[in-house]
Design an enzyme around this catalytic site. Structure first.
Site, PDB file in Angstrom:
ATOM      1  N   LYS A 192      37.335  40.343  24.216  1.00  0.00           N
ATOM      2  CA  LYS A 192      37.506  40.164  25.662  1.00  0.00           C
ATOM      3  C   LYS A 192      37.972  38.746  25.985  1.00  0.00           C
ATOM      4  O   LYS A 192      38.998  38.546  26.649  1.00  0.00           O
ATOM      5  CB  LYS A 192      36.194  40.440  26.406  1.00  0.00           C
ATOM      6  N   CYS A 241      39.506  34.196  35.588  1.00  0.00           N
ATOM      7  CA  CYS A 241      39.435  34.585  34.170  1.00  0.00           C
ATOM      8  C   CYS A 241      39.911  33.474  33.246  1.00  0.00           C
ATOM      9  O   CYS A 241      39.159  32.983  32.413  1.00  0.00           O
ATOM     10  CB  CYS A 241      40.320  35.808  33.932  1.00  0.00           C
TER      11      CYS A 241
HETATM   12  N1  SAJ Z   1      50.306  32.033  35.400  1.00  0.00           N
HETATM   13  C1  SAJ Z   1      51.328  31.157  34.963  1.00  0.00           C
HETATM   14  N2  SAJ Z   1      52.277  31.646  34.113  1.00  0.00           N
HETATM   15  C2  SAJ Z   1      52.267  32.944  33.694  1.00  0.00           C
HETATM   16  C3  SAJ Z   1      51.226  33.813  34.149  1.00  0.00           C
HETATM   17  C4  SAJ Z   1      50.255  33.335  35.001  1.00  0.00           C
HETATM   18  O1  SAJ Z   1      51.361  29.977  35.342  1.00  0.00           O
HETATM   19  O2  SAJ Z   1      53.151  33.330  32.927  1.00  0.00           O
HETATM   20  C5  SAJ Z   1      49.259  31.489  36.271  1.00  0.00           C
HETATM   21  C6  SAJ Z   1      49.222  32.139  37.639  1.00  0.00           C
HETATM   22  O3  SAJ Z   1      50.038  31.412  38.534  1.00  0.00           O
HETATM   23  C7  SAJ Z   1      47.752  32.018  38.015  1.00  0.00           C
HETATM   24  C8  SAJ Z   1      47.023  32.050  36.668  1.00  0.00           C
HETATM   25  O4  SAJ Z   1      48.008  31.808  35.661  1.00  0.00           O
HETATM   26  O5  SAJ Z   1      47.493  30.789  38.638  1.00  0.00           O
HETATM   27  C9  SAJ Z   1      46.302  33.370  36.364  1.00  0.00           C
HETATM   28  O6  SAJ Z   1      47.242  34.371  36.552  1.00  0.00           O
HETATM   29  P1  SAJ Z   1      46.972  35.858  35.961  1.00  0.00           P
HETATM   30  O7  SAJ Z   1      48.217  36.650  36.200  1.00  0.00           O
HETATM   31  O8  SAJ Z   1      46.452  35.776  34.585  1.00  0.00           O
HETATM   32  O9  SAJ Z   1      45.877  36.465  36.952  1.00  0.00           O
HETATM   33  P2  SAJ Z   1      44.344  36.731  36.733  1.00  0.00           P
HETATM   34  O10 SAJ Z   1      43.599  35.465  36.607  1.00  0.00           O
HETATM   35  O11 SAJ Z   1      43.955  37.690  37.803  1.00  0.00           O
HETATM   36  O12 SAJ Z   1      44.242  37.466  35.312  1.00  0.00           O
HETATM   37  C10 SAJ Z   1      43.844  38.819  35.219  1.00  0.00           C
HETATM   38  C11 SAJ Z   1      43.223  38.992  33.866  1.00  0.00           C
HETATM   39  N3  SAJ Z   1      42.612  40.308  33.807  1.00  0.00           N
HETATM   40  C12 SAJ Z   1      41.338  40.404  33.349  1.00  0.00           C
HETATM   41  O13 SAJ Z   1      40.666  39.448  33.016  1.00  0.00           O
HETATM   42  C13 SAJ Z   1      40.800  41.776  33.266  1.00  0.00           C
HETATM   43  C14 SAJ Z   1      44.277  38.869  32.793  1.00  0.00           C
HETATM   44  O14 SAJ Z   1      43.711  39.275  31.528  1.00  0.00           O
HETATM   45  C15 SAJ Z   1      45.451  39.758  33.078  1.00  0.00           C
HETATM   46  O15 SAJ Z   1      46.425  39.559  32.057  1.00  0.00           O
HETATM   47  C16 SAJ Z   1      46.040  39.375  34.437  1.00  0.00           C
HETATM   48  O16 SAJ Z   1      45.004  39.635  35.410  1.00  0.00           O
HETATM   49  C17 SAJ Z   1      47.259  40.236  34.760  1.00  0.00           C
HETATM   50  O17 SAJ Z   1      48.068  40.453  33.815  1.00  0.00           O
HETATM   51  O18 SAJ Z   1      47.392  40.600  35.930  1.00  0.00           O
END
Ligand code: SAJ
Length: 447
Positions: A211, A275
């Site tokens: 996880k 996360c």
């Molecule tokens: N971000 C970047 N570059 C990227 C992707 C994200 O800078 O390429 C930044 C975003 O701007 C944000 C942060 O990272 O500030 C987190 O973004 P995220 O898309 O990971 O969103 P979260 O935090 O909601 O992550 C969740 C997580 N899901 C779970 O924990 C069950 C993550 O594992 C998923 O991969 C993600 O959602 C998803 O893919 O939507």
């Protein structure tokens, strides 16, 4: 069934099990100041989770109507339960150590009321080792029973994401980690009731590591993209061009070993959310606390440091941009765009925007923050009106990629700004177009 913790994990899980008709589900929610109101709200068949969650409100209404789901603050009802889910908050504090107060509290109550042969499942994300070394001892000590024999214990993590709470539980593969074979078997049987995708049996410890590794993997990949962005800035190329070219390598399913596919992530002004900023530290805590060989996980810690540095780098780019316009920070009005941590969301948890606001607030003339979705901000002016934010500002700093920003016209921006400086942390605008309009444009990763 009893589900502890009526949050974005517990509510959908409880409702889905209640909807099968196989389970009579009771949700446990403490009557705390912050969340106590959810008890009556849920018992009225309403969804307390903000934001758009397709199908969730109807599901809650249906199972409350059917009488297969109700919520109470009386945790001792779990003495009747054959299945108990633990879905409580497991935050890390600012020294990156997990705070297990509510987990321990809940385990104690469960232990005191545990029915013989019951199945206990932890769904909350926790540091590797927590099931074996924190949860199991409390349950055994309080119940006087032996885990794996008199009752069963599983770690099976959620993969829920904002906006897809129901969908992800049903459609994403589910890892089921028992403390022994029998526990795993019972966990697999349990999830076959609500998960349509494949179930993957493993041990509790392996599942805990998987996880936090899923999110650490993403954090490391984002850090890699951010480091390449800073290299591109220094060498004078656009990192988004580099990323596009790198990712042209085809994704050829089948032969994984020789599959050239690359998936360079997107560089940005920082990494927020509940996360990614937390889970790498949970993985490290597990290593530090329960690992046999102790060592510093350089890639994981280094990646956290890079991602946490990005809001500071945005300040460096701002100082550079103002300098080009012959202005100083101290007599400038700065518009920060995007308080939420992700696109088109009102979720501000660990948002990088808070960091840059902290870095600037004692050094600039004025700050105004804009966000179309977030309604309140402690201590700094916040508006959802973009014209008000940009009017007479000396720089516009883009911290997140709300759709509204992508649609903005550069001419309009230039008219509103007192000094035409754009610091673009999310590749919202094209550098050549901005420069052609006489805008001082600095894009993160765009040398
Ligand atoms: N971000 C970047 N570059 C990227 C992707 C994200 O800078 O390429 C930044 C975003 O701007 C944000 C942060 O990272 O500030 C987190 O973004 P995220 O898309 O990971 O969103 P979260 O935090 O909601 O992550 C969740 C997580 N899901 C779970 O924990 C069950 C993550 O594992 C998923 O991969 C993600 O959602 C998803 O893919 O939507």
């Amino acid at each position: 069934m009893t589900v502890f913790g009526m949050g974005y994990v517990g509510i959908p899980a409880a409702a889905l099990f209640a909807d099968t008709g196989e389970f009579d589900v009771t949700g446990i929610q403490r009557r705390s100041k912050r969340s106590g109101w959810k008890i009556d709200y849920l018992n009225a068949g309403k969804n307390p989770i903000k934001g758009d969650e397709p199908g969730l409100e109807e599901l809650i209404d249906r199972v409350v109507e059917k009488g297969t789901f109700k919520v109470t603050d009386d945790a001792t009802v779990c003495s009747e339960s054959d299945v108990i889910l633990i879905d409580v908050q497991t935050p890390v504090d600012d020294t990156k150590v997990p705070r297990y107060e509510s987990l321990r509290e809940v385990c104690a109550v469960i232990g005191e009321n545990l029915k013989k042969d019951a199945l206990v499942v932890i769904e909350s994300t926790c540091a590797p080792g927590t099931t074996d070394y924190v949860v199991k001892p409390i349950l055994e000590e309080k119940s006087g029973m032996v885990a794996g024999k008199d009752f069963h214990l599983v770690f099976s993590y959620e993969r829920v994401m904002v906006g897809r709470l129901i969908y992800n539980i049903q459609k994403l593969p589910r890892v089921v980690g028992g403390i022994n074979e029998e526990s795993t078997k019972r966990g697999m049987e349990l999830y076959s009731h609500i998960v349509e995708a494949e179930l993957h049996p493993t041990t509790a410890l392996t599942a805990e590591i998987a996880k936090v590794t899923e999110n650490t993997y993403r954090d490391v990949n984002i850090a890699f993209a951010n480091e390449v962005a800073m290299i591109c800035e220094s060498l004078g190329v656009d990192v988004y061009d580099v990323r596009k070219l790198v990712n042209t390598l085809p994704h050829i399913p089948g032969d994984a070993m020789h599959n050239p596919h690359r998936n360079m992530h997107i560089p940005g002004a920082g990494v927020g959310g509940h996360c990614l900023p937390k889970d790498p530290w949970l993985l490290k805590y597990g290593l530090d606390t329960y690992g046999k060989a102790k060592f510093e996980p350089k890639v994981i810690v280094g990646s956290r440091e890079i991602n946490d540095f990005m809001p500071w780098h945005m300040k460096e780019l701002l100082v550079k941009g103002l300098g080009k316009a012959g202005r100083q920070l101290k007599d400038s009005r700065i518009a920060i765009l995007g308080l939420a941590f992700m696109k088109d969301s009102d979720d501000t948890r660990n948002s990088p925007a808070f960091d840059i606001i902290d870095y600037l607030k004692d050094e600039v003339g004025e700050i105004i923050v804009h966000d179309p979705y977030v309604e309140e901000l402690e201590g700094t002016e916040l508006t959802s009106d973009i014209a008000e934010a940009l009017k007479d500002a000396d720089a516009m700093v883009v911290m997140n990629n709300h759709s509204e920003y992508k649609q903005m016209e550069l001419d309009t921006i230039k008219e509103l700004l007192r000094t035409p400086v754009i610091i673009d942390g999310r590749d919202m605008f094209r550098k050549d177009e901005a420069l052609a309009k006489g805008i001082i444009y600095i894009g993160l990763g765009k040398g």
